[in-house]
Write a protein that holds these residues in place. Structure first.
Motif, short mmCIF file in Angstrom:
data_model
loop_
_atom_site.label_atom_id
_atom_site.label_comp_id
_atom_site.label_asym_id
_atom_site.label_seq_id
_atom_site.Cartn_x
_atom_site.Cartn_y
_atom_site.Cartn_z
N SER A 156 0.82 -1.21 0.00
CA SER A 156 0.00 0.00 0.00
C SER A 156 0.85 1.26 0.00
CB SER A 156 -0.93 0.00 1.21
OG SER A 156 -0.17 -0.10 2.38
N ASN A 157 1.93 1.23 0.76
CA ASN A 157 2.77 2.41 0.83
C ASN A 157 3.33 2.74 -0.55
OD1 ASN A 157 2.27 1.89 3.42
ND2 ASN A 157 4.38 1.97 4.12
N GLN A 200 2.15 1.78 -3.38
CA GLN A 200 1.09 2.17 -4.29
C GLN A 200 0.68 3.61 -4.08
OE1 GLN A 200 -0.46 0.62 -6.82
NE2 GLN A 200 1.12 -0.94 -6.65
N GLU A 201 0.55 3.97 -2.81
CA GLU A 201 0.15 5.35 -2.52
C GLU A 201 1.14 6.34 -3.11
OE1 GLU A 201 -1.91 4.20 1.69
OE2 GLU A 201 -0.24 5.62 1.67
N MET A 202 2.38 6.04 -2.89
CA MET A 202 3.38 6.97 -3.36
C MET A 202 3.49 6.95 -4.88
SD MET A 202 6.32 7.07 -0.52
CE MET A 202 6.32 5.42 0.04
N MET A 203 3.27 5.81 -5.44
CA MET A 203 3.27 5.74 -6.91
C MET A 203 2.15 6.58 -7.48
SD MET A 203 4.03 1.82 -7.81
CE MET A 203 5.68 1.17 -7.87
N GLN A 204 0.98 6.44 -6.83
CA GLN A 204 -0.15 7.20 -7.32
C GLN A 204 0.06 8.68 -7.11
OE1 GLN A 204 -3.43 5.42 -5.33
NE2 GLN A 204 -3.69 3.83 -6.87
N GLY A 207 8.79 1.25 3.41
CA GLY A 207 8.82 -0.05 4.04
C GLY A 207 7.44 -0.50 4.44
N LEU A 208 7.40 -1.73 4.87
CA LEU A 208 6.12 -2.33 5.25
C LEU A 208 5.50 -1.59 6.40
CD1 LEU A 208 4.10 -4.63 5.27
CD2 LEU A 208 5.65 -5.86 6.78
N ASN A 209 6.32 -1.31 7.37
CA ASN A 209 5.76 -0.76 8.59
C ASN A 209 6.32 0.62 8.81
OD1 ASN A 209 4.76 -0.26 11.03
ND2 ASN A 209 5.55 -2.11 12.01
N LYS A 210 5.44 1.59 8.68
CA LYS A 210 5.91 2.97 8.81
C LYS A 210 6.40 3.25 10.22
CE LYS A 210 3.59 5.69 5.32
NZ LYS A 210 2.57 6.67 5.06
N ALA A 246 -0.65 -8.60 5.56
CA ALA A 246 -0.59 -7.15 5.59
C ALA A 246 -0.08 -6.61 4.27
CB ALA A 246 0.31 -6.70 6.72
N LEU A 247 0.80 -7.38 3.66
CA LEU A 247 1.36 -6.94 2.38
C LEU A 247 0.33 -6.95 1.28
CD1 LEU A 247 4.80 -8.70 2.17
CD2 LEU A 247 4.38 -6.26 2.08
N SER A 248 -0.47 -7.99 1.27
CA SER A 248 -1.34 -8.20 0.13
C SER A 248 -2.77 -7.84 0.47
CB SER A 248 -1.26 -9.65 -0.30
OG SER A 248 -1.52 -10.47 0.80
N THR A 249 -2.98 -6.60 0.83
CA THR A 249 -4.34 -6.18 1.08
C THR A 249 -5.04 -5.96 -0.24
OG1 THR A 249 -3.78 -3.87 1.04
CG2 THR A 249 -3.62 -4.97 3.16
N PRO A 250 -6.35 -6.10 -0.23
CA PRO A 250 -7.09 -5.89 -1.46
C PRO A 250 -6.95 -4.48 -1.97
CG PRO A 250 -8.55 -6.31 0.40
CD PRO A 250 -7.17 -6.53 0.87
N ILE A 251 -6.76 -3.55 -1.05
CA ILE A 251 -6.62 -2.16 -1.47
C ILE A 251 -5.39 -2.02 -2.34
CG2 ILE A 251 -6.20 0.17 -0.61
CD1 ILE A 251 -7.67 -0.86 1.96
#
Ligand SMILES: Nc1ncnc2c1ncn2[C@@H]1O[C@H](COP(=O)(O)OP(=O)(O)OP(=O)(O)O)[C@@H](O)[C@H]1O
Ligand SMILES: [Mg+2]
Length: 721
Positions: free
Chosen positions: A159-160, A162-166, A283-286, A315-320
């Motif tokens: 997610s992290n 992805q968010e930053m990519m977006q 990283g995985l865990n902020k 946690a890594l593979s959330t649907p979001i």
């Protein structure tokens, strides 16, 4: 249909030819393949030695295993995988041609992946992540080329990332410049959080990178000693490499974009990067920036097992993540879409559900999809819905079905089930009434708010407040009385004292009018008394203040109503129980202005009987001064003394009423027409003349005859000096 199981050299492998490929049955259990089949490949690409026989029985066994309904998906996958291995083996031994091997490999790889990738619960394995992992582990033992499923592809699902990519994508679009998303990522991350580690790459349209940590090839330099993680197509990485550049995707122009991946191991040593390096913390865990999202040990099956087993993969593979990822894929912005997108069964289920019932996304603190259990937080409070504890919750208190149960005695809090036992036979309606109406929620009252009555205040402090505060000292003979009677003329502050006890002792305060017990709950009064004491036991230390206690405990008479008699009896029983149980910290405070009417049995139980007399001159002065201090008043000391002298025989309530009346004097002196327009400043201050006028209308409420009665009763039964 497949018809052949062939032995190459010393080892046998069997092939499955799926219809419509025809095979010809051969004599003596052999099958002669025809064109297009595995057998055909076998025969066309290489001449099968006649000595190599077809092991029909083995084939039959395997074929039956796969085609029969009893074969599980896992077994099918195993069979296909074994087939692939045999093909590899045969090709490695030059027993089949490269072309034949390629065709066969493709065929069985498709079958194999059809099983493991299928979302169908019955025919696929994708619903069972654990099975997939088991297969993957098996694969690893069979081939050194086994690769962890946690590749760079998965990193981009986080997610992290992805968010930053977006964010980078949006910024890039808004700027209309071919900026590098990863650069934007770095900038964002640098603002939001001091960067510790970086994972970058995968961008096919890199712009110029001017950061010192990036070289001109668009790759990010990685400090030495940092393990690298590469996508599948770059496997196997040289594990001894200190820095590795992994090809990730092709740019639109066809250039190979490269990126270096700097991943800090989850397992093993954690390497810190220089903070001055403009790297993004994705990283995985902020909250734990020292840990990277990628386990560098993912090439190690044991580490991978631990990684998956740790639940981090969830946690890594959330649907979001997947949703965002596929959106990016749809836009064609990212080249990673060419890589296989792994979805866990949970993700797939979530996606399917979203397709069916689109719902707003809710990000849970833990893994998605899990139902967060709350211990009754979401449960309706039911009959206890309105309950608000009137006093601050004490340590160790327990919430019990909406009733705050305090520990009884100096020991630890009582178990909830004991409190439950106490209340189980009570009517919930009554408990609700007690909690909502009888339990006092009024503003706190200080001892200073009560003028005069010094002896009564001192006695109450000694026998009520201190024992409540220090039950360990007030033990044995020093133990506090369980019942107090405040008697005296009306309006002298008996109720006020009760409220002060509630505030100052820290006890739960139940205030009930005895008349309401007898009139409001006709026929149920004794149940109410029982419920009141039961709830009070749950709320210890507790003070039960019973105003007008004379109407509850009046002397028994022949014409007495049956229900009144039952209430009285119940009350005496409860009072006895409270008195005999030294563990209970329940104090009953009764107030009455008709003490002579109290039953002798009740009188005995209310051991401390305190006379609350009319306020003396000093108390009246105190009251007048305090009340006038809140108003605009121009009374001199002499005038106050005059007021105090004139108010002799007034109760506290009378003095209050006198001051109220006097305060209206300045308003009455105004013209009626001025009331609408006058400002507060234009209203004159309260003067002595206003008190003179007030004395004309406010009279003492207690007659000298009544006073004598109280004095006599106090001399007979009172505990005062
Ligand atoms: N000693 C006092 N100090 C300050 N205010 C007092 C005092 N006594 C009475 N008052 C005032 O009189 C009001 C009525 O007092 P309270 O209700 O305590 O009287 P009471 O003794 O309970 O009367 P009753 O016997 O009629 O119930 C109080 O709200 C307070 O304003
Ligand atoms: Mg009262």
């Amino acid at each position: 249909m497949i018809r052949a199981a062939v032995t190459f050299g010393g080892s046998s492998w069997w092939g499955l030819c799926v219809a419509p490929t025809p095979c010809v049955s051969m004599p003596e259990g052999e099958f002669r393949p025809v064109a297009g089949s595995l057998c055909d490949l076998r025969t066309s690409s290489m001449q099968a030695p006649s000595s190599r026989s077809v092991h029909l029985s083995e084939w039959q066994k395997n074929y039956f295993a796969i085609t029969s309904g009893i074969c599980t998906s896992g077994q099918k996958a195993d069979a296909y995988r074994a087939q692939i291995l045999r093909i590899q083996y045969a090709w490695a031994n030059a027993e089949i041609s490269q072309l034949g091997a390629a065709v066969l490999f493709k065929k069985y790889a498709e079958k194999y992946s059809a099983v493991i990738d299928s979302d169908n619960v019955e025919t696929g394995l994708n619903n069972y992540a654990e099975s997939i992992l088991t297969l993957a582990r098996s694969q690893q033992t069979d081939s050194d080329r086994w690769q962890s499923g946690l590749s760079i592809n998965n990193v981009f699902k986080m997610s992290n990332v992805q968010e930053m990519m977006q964010a980078g994508q949006k910024a890039r679009e808004s700027l209309l410049a071919p900026a590098d998303a990863s650069v934007l990522i770095h900038k964002e991350a640098a603002v939001l959080d001091p960067p510790k580690f970086s994972v970058c790459g995968g961008s096919g349209d890199r712009g110029p990178i001017t950061d010192s940590a990036h070289n001109m090839n668009g790759t990010q330099d990685i400090p030495e000693g940092t393990p690298s993680t590469c996508p599948l197509n770059a496997w196997p990485p040289a594990l001894t490499n200190t820095s590795k550049t992994c090809p990730t995707s092709l740019t639109p122009s066809g250039e190979l974009a490269t990126a270096k991946f700097h991943a800090t191991p989850l397992f093993g040593s954690v390497k810190k990067e220089n903070n001055s390096s403009p790297t993004a913390n994705i990283g995985l865990n902020k909250s734990s920036p020292n840990q990277s999202c990628l386990p560098s040990g993912c090439e190690n099956p044991w580490a991978q097992k631990a990684f998956y087993g740790s639940g981090i993969i969830d946690a890594l593979s959330t649907p979001i993540v997947n949703k965002a990822f596929s959106k990016t894929e749809d836009n064609g912005q990212r080249e990673e879409s060419s890589l296989p997108a792994f979805k866990t069964a949970k993700e797939q289920l979530w996606i399917d559900q979203q397709k069916k019932n689109p719902q707003p996304q809710r990000v849970s603190g833990s893994s998605y999809g899990g139902v967060k259990k709350s211990l009754g937080a979401s449960r309706s409070r039911g009959i206890f819905g309105k309950f608000v504890p009137p006093v601050p919750k004490q340590d160790g208190g327990e919430q019990l079905g909406g009733i705050q149960c305090k520990p009884s005695g100096p020991g630890p809090a009582e178990p909830a089930h004991i409190a439950d036992e106490r209340l189980k036979n009570l009517e919930p309606k009554m408990i609700e009434l007690i909690m909502n109406e009888i339990m006092d929620h009024g503003p706190p009252v200080n001892w200073d708010d009560i003028a005069g009555i010094e002896f009564a205040k001192a006695t109450i402090k000694e026998i009520v407040v201190w024992p409540m505060m220090r039950p360990d000292i007030f033990t044995g003979l020093r133990g506090p009385p369980k019942g107090i009677l405040l008697f005296g003329p009306p309006g002298t502050g008996k109720t006020l004292i009760g409220k002060c006890i509630a505030s100052q002792s820290g006890a739960t305060f139940f205030s009930i009018s005895a008349s309401s017990l007898t009139s409001k709950w006709v026929g149920e009064g004794e149940k109410m008394v029982r419920a009141l004491f039961a709830v009070a036991r749950c709320q210890q230390p507790a003070v039960i203040f019973i105003d007008e206690i004379d109407s509850l405990l009046s002397q028994r008479a022949d014409g007495e109503h049956e229900s009144s008699r039952r209430i009285k009896t119940e009350f005496l029983v409860q009072l006895d129980g409270a008195a005999t149980c030294s563990e209970d910290r329940i104090l009953v405070v009764g107030a009455t202005n008709r003490p002579q009417e109290i039953d002798e049995a009740a009188r005995r139980r209310l051991v401390k009987r305190l006379y609350i007399p009319l306020p003396e001159a000093s108390a009246r002065r105190q009251m007048v001064t305090k009340l006038m201090s809140r108003e605009r008043c121009c009374l001199s000391e002499e005038e106050v003394t005059l007021v105090v002298r004139q108010s002799d025989g007034f109760s506290g309530a009378d003095v209050t009423q006198l001051c109220r009346e006097a305060s209206l004097g300045p308003i009455r002196s105004l013209q009626a027409a001025d009331i609408a327009t006058v400002t507060p400043d234009q209203v004159r201050p309260i003067a002595y003349i206003d008190f003179e006028n007030a004395f004309r209308t406010v009279r003492p409420s207690v007659s000298p005859k009544d006073l004598e009665l109280y004095e006599n009763w106090n001399r007979t039964f009172g505990c005062g000096r």
